[in-house]
Enzyme design. Sequence first.
Site, PDB file in Angstrom:
ATOM      1  N   HIS A 262       0.837  -1.200   0.000  1.00 55.53           N
ATOM      2  CA  HIS A 262       0.000   0.000   0.000  1.00 55.53           C
ATOM      3  C   HIS A 262       0.878   1.260   0.000  1.00 55.53           C
ATOM      4  O   HIS A 262       0.729   2.133  -0.862  1.00 55.53           O
ATOM      5  CB  HIS A 262      -0.904  -0.032   1.241  1.00 55.53           C
ATOM      6  N   GLU A 263       1.817   1.312   0.937  1.00 65.20           N
ATOM      7  CA  GLU A 263       2.667   2.507   1.043  1.00 65.20           C
ATOM      8  C   GLU A 263       3.605   2.632  -0.161  1.00 65.20           C
ATOM      9  O   GLU A 263       3.951   3.734  -0.564  1.00 65.20           O
ATOM     10  CB  GLU A 263       3.448   2.516   2.359  1.00 65.20           C
ATOM     11  N   HIS A 266       1.802   4.619  -2.666  1.00 62.02           N
ATOM     12  CA  HIS A 266       1.911   6.058  -2.375  1.00 62.02           C
ATOM     13  C   HIS A 266       3.312   6.554  -2.728  1.00 62.02           C
ATOM     14  O   HIS A 266       3.496   7.620  -3.312  1.00 62.02           O
ATOM     15  CB  HIS A 266       1.670   6.315  -0.881  1.00 62.02           C
ATOM     16  N   GLU A 292      -4.657   7.870  -2.976  1.00 62.68           N
ATOM     17  CA  GLU A 292      -5.120   6.568  -2.498  1.00 62.68           C
ATOM     18  C   GLU A 292      -5.326   5.597  -3.668  1.00 62.68           C
ATOM     19  O   GLU A 292      -5.205   4.385  -3.501  1.00 62.68           O
ATOM     20  CB  GLU A 292      -6.400   6.765  -1.688  1.00 62.68           C
TER      21      GLU A 292
HETATM   22 ZN    ZN Z   1      -3.272   5.121   1.851  1.00 62.01          ZN
END
Ligand code: ZN
Length: 496
Positions: A262-263, A266, A292
């Site tokens: 997830h990160e 980003h 996101e």
């Molecule tokens: Zn996030």
Amino acid sequence: MKTYDQLRSHFLQTSYLNKTIALLDWDHETYLPSKGVAFRADQQAFLSGLSHERLISQQVGDWIEACESESGSLDPFQNANVSAWRRDRDRAVKLPTEFVESFEKECALAKAAWAEARRKSSFELFSNHLSKLVEMSRQKADYYGYQKNPYDALLDVYEPGCTSEDLSPVFSKLKEFIVKLLPEAMDVTRRISSDYLQGFYPLEGQKKFNEMVARAMGFDFEAGRIDATTHPFCTDLGPHDVRLTTRYNELDFTESFYSVLHEVGHGLYEQGFLPEHAGTPMSEAVSLGIHESQSRLWENKIGRDPAFWQDWYEKACECLPALKKWTPEDLTLAVNRVSPSFIRVEADEVTYDLHIILRFEMEKDLLSGDLKVEDVPAAWNERFRSMFGLEVPDDARGCLQDIHWSMGGFGYFPTYTLGNLNSAQLFSAAQSDLGTPAAVLQDGHYAEILAWLREKVHRHGRRYEPAELMQSATGQTTQPGYHARYLEHRFEVLKA
Ligand code: ZN
């Protein structure tokens, strides 16, 4: 010096200050010893004040106006920067300094009260703070100004140009779809229990595997790093310096692994801004809903696809030998397990957005006054029962679970769902541009999909509004149908 160059140099220096604040914040979350917290809080507040003063100064206002009047002599990037600076400054000057200070102070008190209230599962301990913050958020919306709904003024901070009127029909369609898909999706993963993957996964093995996959996805470790924290996040400390954090649980490798994916999503966005735009809005994310979308794409569209564990199974077993007792198919099914549950951050991909829709509806009602603060727990529990079919056992697992309201972050939650919708839509567009889904998902093709995202999303920074960016990248503004088709397809494949 030309006016634009003066303005640019002013904001470049402000970015030195802002990135220093971000570094202090990163340190606060990772390594700061507890006795250092008080001094650090004052230090950060002081520097934030300096940064705010630099933004609202009259000189900056004059420079922006001068640049707007000579826009013909500026290039498109320069004009985009001037509009973003105008937008940031106009927003900042609308709030009186005393209001900003009292809001900050109230948030600090509310955060502490919320933490205790959640620990003791007692809404009463938080109720007065929430009333105060709802009232102040309404006041903030009045300062910012809005067309129809005060909620829109707050939403606009996180998702420029988006209104609750845009979201309501999208969210109600989505809700209908989720309710329809849920029984079937639960059925597909029924044989998987919630502790299915419990085992022993040594920290070193987790780190090694996480970094191997992050690197393969394109995260540049010479321009970033991964450290441990309680709450995973990603922060950008300047060009070529992107920090990711995660948390490790030696009994469950998926906690750190999926938070890293997830990160990384980003982080790839942050590493994808062009270095020549450093310190300007062209090297900032356009909105939280777009940010996101990047994290959800790598975490879910790629990381939970059946092709993923086919590709990575052997390497994963080398790093984490406990995985050998399962097949790639078992792992795929386990990381796609669907089951309604109380906590948003632990929710599966199907029910996640129901958690957001519930919060969106509650926030709107709080802001409009239709819902009184003292009625929040009862309203939460009743809505939760009707959406999830579950009885909320206590406020800690109900209306007290998230930190957002105690930070005055009304309008933030919808960006999580926008992220899901945007990621499915962007991924679908990338798949049609790049070839068949299977080819896109295979290991060697991560570079192609990253290049596509760089071209269509990352390099534009804040040049466009989120809706314009989606339109130019995918041919449409955000539509819920892509997310629905993605989920239907995922569970069809898993059933087969
Ligand atoms: Zn996030």
